[in-house]
Write a protein that holds these residues in place. Structure first.
Motif, PDB file in Angstrom:
ATOM      1  N   TYR A  58       0.909  -1.158   0.051  1.00 19.35           N
ATOM      2  CA  TYR A  58      -0.153  -0.130   0.206  1.00 19.35           C
ATOM      3  C   TYR A  58       0.650   1.229  -0.012  1.00 19.35           C
ATOM      4  CZ  TYR A  58      -3.271  -3.428   1.385  1.00 19.35           C
ATOM      5  OH  TYR A  58      -3.946  -4.697   1.109  1.00 19.35           O
ATOM      6  N   THR A  59       0.208   2.353  -0.426  1.00 17.31           N
ATOM      7  CA  THR A  59       0.842   3.654  -0.372  1.00 17.31           C
ATOM      8  C   THR A  59       0.187   4.337   0.763  1.00 17.31           C
ATOM      9  OG1 THR A  59      -0.642   4.505  -2.118  1.00 17.31           O
ATOM     10  CG2 THR A  59       1.312   3.492  -2.752  1.00 17.31           C
ATOM     11  N   ILE A  60       0.598   5.910   1.074  1.00 13.40           N
ATOM     12  CA  ILE A  60      -0.083   6.642   1.823  1.00 13.40           C
ATOM     13  C   ILE A  60      -1.528   7.020   1.321  1.00 13.40           C
ATOM     14  CG2 ILE A  60       1.056   8.829   0.855  1.00 13.40           C
ATOM     15  CD1 ILE A  60       0.301   7.837   4.840  1.00 13.40           C
ATOM     16  N   ALA A  61      -1.367   7.089  -0.135  1.00 13.09           N
ATOM     17  CA  ALA A  61      -2.479   7.430  -0.858  1.00 13.09           C
ATOM     18  C   ALA A  61      -3.778   6.527  -0.629  1.00 13.09           C
ATOM     19  CB  ALA A  61      -2.568   7.535  -2.172  1.00 13.09           C
ATOM     20  N   ASP A  62      -3.428   5.133  -0.526  1.00 16.72           N
ATOM     21  CA  ASP A  62      -4.210   4.207  -0.077  1.00 16.72           C
ATOM     22  C   ASP A  62      -4.875   4.346   1.221  1.00 16.72           C
ATOM     23  OD1 ASP A  62      -4.053   2.636  -2.640  1.00 16.72           O
ATOM     24  OD2 ASP A  62      -2.226   1.769  -1.767  1.00 16.72           O
ATOM     25  N   TYR A  63      -3.980   4.622   2.323  1.00 22.17           N
ATOM     26  CA  TYR A  63      -4.383   4.961   3.380  1.00 22.17           C
ATOM     27  C   TYR A  63      -5.289   6.083   3.667  1.00 22.17           C
ATOM     28  CZ  TYR A  63      -4.220   6.016   8.287  1.00 22.17           C
ATOM     29  OH  TYR A  63      -4.517   6.364   9.707  1.00 22.17           O
ATOM     30  N   ALA A  91       2.548   8.106  11.535  1.00 15.71           N
ATOM     31  CA  ALA A  91       3.711   7.226  11.823  1.00 15.71           C
ATOM     32  C   ALA A  91       3.405   5.719  11.647  1.00 15.71           C
ATOM     33  CB  ALA A  91       4.433   7.591  13.135  1.00 15.71           C
ATOM     34  N   LEU A  92       2.232   5.354  12.468  1.00 21.48           N
ATOM     35  CA  LEU A  92       1.762   3.880  12.314  1.00 21.48           C
ATOM     36  C   LEU A  92       1.466   3.600  11.131  1.00 21.48           C
ATOM     37  CD1 LEU A  92      -0.432   3.923  15.593  1.00 21.48           C
ATOM     38  CD2 LEU A  92       1.819   2.789  15.259  1.00 21.48           C
ATOM     39  N   ALA A  93       0.892   4.317  10.301  1.00 19.08           N
ATOM     40  CA  ALA A  93       0.343   3.779   8.798  1.00 19.08           C
ATOM     41  C   ALA A  93       1.853   3.754   8.063  1.00 19.08           C
ATOM     42  CB  ALA A  93      -0.296   5.239   8.177  1.00 19.08           C
ATOM     43  N   ASN A  94       2.862   4.650   8.160  1.00 17.87           N
ATOM     44  CA  ASN A  94       4.190   4.345   7.698  1.00 17.87           C
ATOM     45  C   ASN A  94       4.652   2.917   7.884  1.00 17.87           C
ATOM     46  OD1 ASN A  94       4.599   6.231   5.731  1.00 17.87           O
ATOM     47  ND2 ASN A  94       5.120   7.979   7.273  1.00 17.87           N
ATOM     48  N   GLU A  95       4.608   2.726   9.311  1.00 15.77           N
ATOM     49  CA  GLU A  95       5.296   1.492   9.681  1.00 15.77           C
ATOM     50  C   GLU A  95       4.382   0.153   9.100  1.00 15.77           C
ATOM     51  OE1 GLU A  95       5.689  -1.458  13.513  1.00 15.77           O
ATOM     52  OE2 GLU A  95       4.985   0.730  13.768  1.00 15.77           O
ATOM     53  N   VAL A  96       3.220   0.404   8.756  1.00 20.62           N
ATOM     54  CA  VAL A  96       2.335  -0.817   7.886  1.00 20.62           C
ATOM     55  C   VAL A  96       2.681  -0.696   6.590  1.00 20.62           C
ATOM     56  CG1 VAL A  96       0.199  -1.332   7.217  1.00 20.62           C
ATOM     57  CG2 VAL A  96       0.520  -0.693   9.696  1.00 20.62           C
ATOM     58  N   ILE A 150      -2.698  -7.022   5.045  1.00 22.76           N
ATOM     59  CA  ILE A 150      -4.008  -6.376   5.486  1.00 22.76           C
ATOM     60  C   ILE A 150      -4.575  -5.416   4.362  1.00 22.76           C
ATOM     61  CG2 ILE A 150      -3.919  -6.783   7.903  1.00 22.76           C
ATOM     62  CD1 ILE A 150      -3.500  -3.555   8.287  1.00 22.76           C
ATOM     63  N   ASN A 151      -5.664  -5.358   4.034  1.00 23.23           N
ATOM     64  CA  ASN A 151      -6.229  -4.387   3.021  1.00 23.23           C
ATOM     65  C   ASN A 151      -6.093  -3.013   3.452  1.00 23.23           C
ATOM     66  OD1 ASN A 151      -8.908  -3.843   3.920  1.00 23.23           O
ATOM     67  ND2 ASN A 151      -9.726  -5.738   3.213  1.00 23.23           N
ATOM     68  N   ALA A 152      -6.478  -2.099   2.769  1.00 26.09           N
ATOM     69  CA  ALA A 152      -6.405  -0.842   3.048  1.00 26.09           C
ATOM     70  C   ALA A 152      -7.403  -0.236   3.743  1.00 26.09           C
ATOM     71  CB  ALA A 152      -6.418  -0.079   1.614  1.00 26.09           C
ATOM     72  N   ASP A 153      -8.945  -0.796   3.738  1.00 24.55           N
ATOM     73  CA  ASP A 153      -9.729  -0.574   4.820  1.00 24.55           C
ATOM     74  C   ASP A 153      -9.475  -1.033   6.074  1.00 24.55           C
ATOM     75  OD1 ASP A 153     -11.256   1.036   2.894  1.00 24.55           O
ATOM     76  OD2 ASP A 153     -11.957  -0.780   2.092  1.00 24.55           O
ATOM     77  N   GLU A 154      -9.067  -2.442   6.030  1.00 23.84           N
ATOM     78  CA  GLU A 154      -8.660  -2.926   7.462  1.00 23.84           C
ATOM     79  C   GLU A 154      -7.558  -1.865   7.940  1.00 23.84           C
ATOM     80  OE1 GLU A 154      -7.527  -6.831   6.389  1.00 23.84           O
ATOM     81  OE2 GLU A 154      -9.354  -7.568   6.411  1.00 23.84           O
ATOM     82  N   MET A 155      -6.569  -1.706   7.208  1.00 26.65           N
ATOM     83  CA  MET A 155      -5.579  -0.864   7.733  1.00 26.65           C
ATOM     84  C   MET A 155      -6.025   0.494   8.466  1.00 26.65           C
ATOM     85  SD  MET A 155      -2.221   0.630   5.865  1.00 26.65           S
ATOM     86  CE  MET A 155      -2.859   1.387   4.532  1.00 26.65           C
ATOM     87  N   GLY A 156      -6.877   1.149   7.772  1.00 30.27           N
ATOM     88  CA  GLY A 156      -7.280   2.303   8.129  1.00 30.27           C
ATOM     89  C   GLY A 156      -7.975   2.179   9.643  1.00 30.27           C
ATOM     90  N   ILE A 157      -8.806   1.220   9.856  1.00 28.26           N
ATOM     91  CA  ILE A 157      -9.588   0.599  11.078  1.00 28.26           C
ATOM     92  C   ILE A 157      -8.711   0.456  12.142  1.00 28.26           C
ATOM     93  CG2 ILE A 157     -11.132  -0.833  12.084  1.00 28.26           C
ATOM     94  CD1 ILE A 157     -12.630  -0.766   9.341  1.00 28.26           C
ATOM     95  N   VAL A 158      -7.741  -0.405  11.735  1.00 33.81           N
ATOM     96  CA  VAL A 158      -6.766  -0.904  12.808  1.00 33.81           C
ATOM     97  C   VAL A 158      -5.968   0.145  13.334  1.00 33.81           C
ATOM     98  CG1 VAL A 158      -4.793  -2.441  13.200  1.00 33.81           C
ATOM     99  CG2 VAL A 158      -6.823  -3.306  11.879  1.00 33.81           C
TER     100      VAL A 158
END
Length: 168
Positions: free
Chosen positions: A19-24, A82-87, A94-102
């Motif tokens: 994923y990219t930051i745009a996906d997040y 910062a957490l998004a960057n780590e992921v 994990i998919n982008a939607d799961e990533m955002g929620i988690v």
């Protein structure tokens, strides 16, 4: 921010990572019910620029300034970024939607925690800063995971119990 230029070939349909930051940003926008039009209005960027950097196909690179501006307009704090960057950097599965929620959950959970841990020095008699060790983090990490697993297992069981299957 890191990993801003990580791309997926436009002919490749991927449902999980990388994923990219745009996906997040897209995942957070969906979770918050924000449209690209709203993001454009909140940031001052043109709707066409927002569309070019956030669309799923043939996406244009997003600059660090643009990513920070958009995320800040969405109320996403530096800890969550910062957490998004780590992921993103670890290419987790994990998919982008799961990533955002988690990541939203983890950011809320961790926010203010260092101050609370430091306050334990005043609350527990005989507890000193030299008693706090980096390796304690592994035990805490595992305890939090076990607690969340138990809580969400209970939640799922209660949710299943509330569904009246006789109606189907």
């Amino acid at each position: 921010m890191g990993a801003l230029d990580h791309e997926i070939g436009s002919d490749t349909k991927v449902s999980r990572g990388p994923y990219t930051i745009a996906d997040y940003i897209n995942a957070r926008a969906r979770a918050d019910g924000l449209s690209q039009r709203t993001i454009a209005a909140n940031t001052g960027y043109s709707r066409s620029r927002v569309n070019r950097i956030l669309r799923d196909e043939d996406r244009r690179p997003i600059s660090l300034v643009e990513a920070n501006t958009i995320l800040a307009s969405m109320g996403v704090g530096p800890l969550e970024v910062a957490l998004a960057n780590e992921v993103i950097n670890k290419n987790t599965s994990i998919n982008a939607d799961e990533m955002g929620i988690v990541l939203s959950l983890v950011a809320v959970m961790v926010d203010g925690l260092p101050i609370k841990i430091a306050a334990l020095l005043d609350v527990i008699d005989g507890f000193e800063s030299s008693d706090i060790r980096k390796e304690h983090g592994i035990k805490l990490h595992n305890a939090i995971y076990d607690m969340l697993k138990s809580l969400y297992t209970d939640l799922t069981e209660r949710k299943d119990a509330r569904i009246d299957y006789t109606k189907f």
